[in-house]
Write a protein that holds these residues in place. Structure first.
Motif, PDB file in Angstrom:
ATOM      1  N   GLY A  13       0.790  -1.222   0.000  1.00 57.90           N
ATOM      2  CA  GLY A  13       0.000   0.000   0.000  1.00 57.90           C
ATOM      3  C   GLY A  13       0.826   1.278   0.000  1.00 57.90           C
ATOM      4  N   THR A  14       2.151   1.161   0.045  1.00 59.64           N
ATOM      5  CA  THR A  14       3.026   2.336   0.083  1.00 59.64           C
ATOM      6  C   THR A  14       2.994   3.062  -1.254  1.00 59.64           C
ATOM      7  N   THR A  15       2.880   4.390  -1.199  1.00 56.06           N
ATOM      8  CA  THR A  15       2.877   5.210  -2.411  1.00 56.06           C
ATOM      9  C   THR A  15       4.189   5.977  -2.521  1.00 56.06           C
ATOM     10  N   ASP A  18       4.307   8.594   0.062  1.00 53.26           N
ATOM     11  CA  ASP A  18       4.693   8.072   1.377  1.00 53.26           C
ATOM     12  C   ASP A  18       6.213   8.007   1.499  1.00 53.26           C
ATOM     13  N   ARG A  42      -0.152  -3.078  -9.514  1.00 51.87           N
ATOM     14  CA  ARG A  42       0.101  -3.165  -8.073  1.00 51.87           C
ATOM     15  C   ARG A  42       1.583  -2.924  -7.775  1.00 51.87           C
ATOM     16  N   SER A  43       1.858  -2.441  -6.582  1.00 54.35           N
ATOM     17  CA  SER A  43       3.237  -2.223  -6.160  1.00 54.35           C
ATOM     18  C   SER A  43       4.010  -3.540  -6.192  1.00 54.35           C
TER      19      SER A  43
END
Length: 66
Positions: A13-15, A18, A42-43
């Motif tokens: 979920g890290t952007t 962030d 997705r990351s």
């Protein structure tokens, strides 16, 4: 001289924002990006942060951090 730092084991979920926020407390962040999977969007769980100054401090402080 800037430093390009590899940042691994990121939560999915890290952007990029962030990453920029987390590393900006140590110096000037020139760019921050989380690598995304082309197929799923997705990351991939890692990214890169380019720092103009404060790179060594960021490495020492963030190494092993969650």
């Amino acid at each position: 001289m800037s430093k390009n730092l590899y940042v691994g084991n990121l939560p999915f979920g890290t952007t990029s924002d962030d990453l920029r926020t987390a590393f900006s407390q140590f110096g000037t962040v020139q760019s921050a990006s989380v690598v995304m999977d082309r197929e799923t969007g997705r990351s991939r769980g890692f990214g890169f942060v380019e720092m103009g100054d404060g790179g060594d401090e960021a490495i020492n402080a963030m190494n092993g951090a969650e």
